[in-house]
Design a protein around this motif. Sequence first.
Motif, mmCIF file in Angstrom:
data_model
loop_
_atom_site.group_PDB
_atom_site.id
_atom_site.type_symbol
_atom_site.label_atom_id
_atom_site.label_comp_id
_atom_site.label_asym_id
_atom_site.label_seq_id
_atom_site.Cartn_x
_atom_site.Cartn_y
_atom_site.Cartn_z
ATOM 1 N N PRO A 85 -4.554 15.701 1.181
ATOM 2 C CA PRO A 85 -4.385 14.249 1.083
ATOM 3 C C PRO A 85 -4.602 13.600 2.457
ATOM 4 N N PRO A 86 -5.129 12.375 2.517
ATOM 5 C CA PRO A 86 -5.410 11.471 1.393
ATOM 6 C C PRO A 86 -6.806 11.631 0.794
ATOM 7 N N PHE A 87 -7.515 12.693 1.180
ATOM 8 C CA PHE A 87 -8.884 12.852 0.679
ATOM 9 C C PHE A 87 -8.920 13.530 -0.679
ATOM 10 N N GLU A 88 -8.069 14.528 -0.876
ATOM 11 C CA GLU A 88 -7.953 15.163 -2.195
ATOM 12 C C GLU A 88 -6.540 15.688 -2.378
ATOM 13 N N PHE A 89 -5.946 15.344 -3.512
ATOM 14 C CA PHE A 89 -4.627 15.884 -3.838
ATOM 15 C C PHE A 89 -4.395 15.717 -5.340
ATOM 16 N N GLN A 90 -3.376 16.400 -5.836
ATOM 17 C CA GLN A 90 -3.020 16.297 -7.245
ATOM 18 C C GLN A 90 -1.699 15.554 -7.378
ATOM 19 N N GLU A 91 -1.667 14.635 -8.329
ATOM 20 C CA GLU A 91 -0.458 13.859 -8.602
ATOM 21 C C GLU A 91 -0.333 13.674 -10.104
ATOM 22 N N ASP A 92 0.793 14.145 -10.651
ATOM 23 C CA ASP A 92 1.022 14.078 -12.095
ATOM 24 C C ASP A 92 -0.123 14.745 -12.873
ATOM 25 N N GLY A 93 -0.608 15.861 -12.333
ATOM 26 C CA GLY A 93 -1.654 16.629 -13.011
ATOM 27 C C GLY A 93 -3.043 16.041 -12.894
ATOM 28 N N GLU A 94 -3.211 14.996 -12.072
ATOM 29 C CA GLU A 94 -4.503 14.319 -11.935
ATOM 30 C C GLU A 94 -4.992 14.427 -10.494
ATOM 31 N N MET A 95 -6.304 14.695 -10.323
ATOM 32 C CA MET A 95 -6.887 14.735 -8.993
ATOM 33 C C MET A 95 -7.101 13.313 -8.481
ATOM 34 N N LYS A 96 -6.638 13.075 -7.251
ATOM 35 C CA LYS A 96 -6.771 11.757 -6.644
ATOM 36 C C LYS A 96 -7.222 11.906 -5.202
ATOM 37 N N GLY A 97 -7.545 10.774 -4.569
ATOM 38 C CA GLY A 97 -7.880 10.789 -3.162
ATOM 39 C C GLY A 97 -9.191 10.094 -2.854
ATOM 40 N N ILE A 98 -9.444 9.906 -1.565
ATOM 41 C CA ILE A 98 -10.653 9.220 -1.116
ATOM 42 C C ILE A 98 -11.902 9.925 -1.617
ATOM 43 N N ASP A 99 -11.966 11.246 -1.429
ATOM 44 C CA ASP A 99 -13.170 11.988 -1.842
ATOM 45 C C ASP A 99 -13.372 11.939 -3.350
ATOM 46 N N ILE A 100 -12.287 12.038 -4.100
ATOM 47 C CA ILE A 100 -12.380 12.020 -5.565
ATOM 48 C C ILE A 100 -12.929 10.678 -6.038
ATOM 49 N N ASP A 101 -12.340 9.600 -5.534
ATOM 50 C CA ASP A 101 -12.800 8.267 -5.927
ATOM 51 C C ASP A 101 -14.234 8.020 -5.464
ATOM 52 N N LEU A 102 -14.539 8.501 -4.270
ATOM 53 C CA LEU A 102 -15.862 8.253 -3.699
ATOM 54 C C LEU A 102 -16.962 8.952 -4.486
ATOM 55 N N ILE A 103 -16.795 10.231 -4.806
ATOM 56 C CA ILE A 103 -17.857 10.941 -5.516
ATOM 57 C C ILE A 103 -17.987 10.434 -6.951
ATOM 58 N N ASN A 104 -16.878 10.019 -7.548
ATOM 59 C CA ASN A 104 -16.957 9.417 -8.887
ATOM 60 C C ASN A 104 -17.720 8.098 -8.848
ATOM 61 N N ALA A 105 -17.477 7.294 -7.814
ATOM 62 C CA ALA A 105 -18.169 6.014 -7.695
ATOM 63 C C ALA A 105 -19.657 6.212 -7.418
ATOM 64 N N SER A 140 5.187 11.954 3.124
ATOM 65 C CA SER A 140 6.079 13.072 2.814
ATOM 66 C C SER A 140 7.291 13.139 3.723
ATOM 67 N N ASP A 141 7.378 12.236 4.681
ATOM 68 C CA ASP A 141 8.498 12.216 5.624
ATOM 69 C C ASP A 141 8.680 13.581 6.288
ATOM 70 N N LEU A 142 7.568 14.152 6.755
ATOM 71 C CA LEU A 142 7.624 15.436 7.440
ATOM 72 C C LEU A 142 8.285 15.287 8.799
ATOM 73 N N ASP A 143 8.982 16.297 9.237
ATOM 74 C CA ASP A 143 9.599 16.279 10.560
ATOM 75 C C ASP A 143 8.581 16.708 11.602
ATOM 76 N N LEU A 144 7.449 16.006 11.632
ATOM 77 C CA LEU A 144 6.352 16.304 12.540
ATOM 78 C C LEU A 144 5.929 15.020 13.244
ATOM 79 N N LYS A 145 5.208 15.179 14.340
ATOM 80 C CA LYS A 145 4.644 14.026 15.046
ATOM 81 C C LYS A 145 3.358 14.442 15.740
#
Length: 262
Positions: free
Chosen positions: A51-71, A207-212
């Motif tokens: 993410p944010p280029f490709e990820f799964q949410e509620d069993g559906e593929m989403k993200g910039i790359d997914i939307d872009l190649i579909n468009a 995701s509120d990761l404890d990273l910076k």
Amino acid sequence: MKKIGLFGLMLMLILVLAACGSGDSDEASGEGGTDNGDAKKYTVGVDTTYPPFEFQEDGEMKGIDIDLINAIAEDQGFEIEIEAMDFSGIIPAMQAGQLDIGMGGMSITEKRKETVDFSDPYFESGLSLVVAKDNSDITSIGDLKGKTIAVKKGTTGANYATENKEEYGYEIIQVNDSTSMFQEVANGSAAALLEDYPVIQYAIAKSDLDLKVAGDKLNGDNYGISVLKGENDELLKKINDGLANLKENGNYDEIISKYLGE
């Protein structure tokens, strides 16, 4: 007996001609992809742990790359089938004939150009050094001497880490996906990781990761959409034409804003 033989011969000739006439309809469409009625269908390889280029949410593929190649597919009148896999397996899968298109936030590099042809760039990225949120000792890659850095296999981060290992004196852990890489730093197995800056900024925010992020970007690079080198000129032209149209009509900006708010 002669009449029966002549009839049988004519029947056999009709069956042979019918069989020959039906053979072309099931063949592949030529330069990559398969025929699907009037539209070609291409298989796209992605890494859904990115993410944010490709990820799964509620069993559906989403993200910039997914939307872009579909468009792009809609704009150019072809169909796609998306296959999820580890990023490091995308180019080998294209070489094996299992994929027509490779994505996954794939940086355009001279090394990859030996194997694939890239589209025009569609996103400007770059590598960031990432540490635990409470780590104040590491502010640059020069602070990693004697420590361990985590990277994802097959990425520009892995290449950068390998190329600079001797200069900066760190050890490397290679993992298969971003989640595992984040975990290496979270559990203390690695002092830092390398990740593309839009990906880690999105992951930290969502995701509120404890990273910076520590310091400035280490480099700058561009993402491209890939096809097997020298094998898919027609498809590459469709991708570039579609990408240009999306940028002109505003759909590209809408996709980017949807995920990055830019």
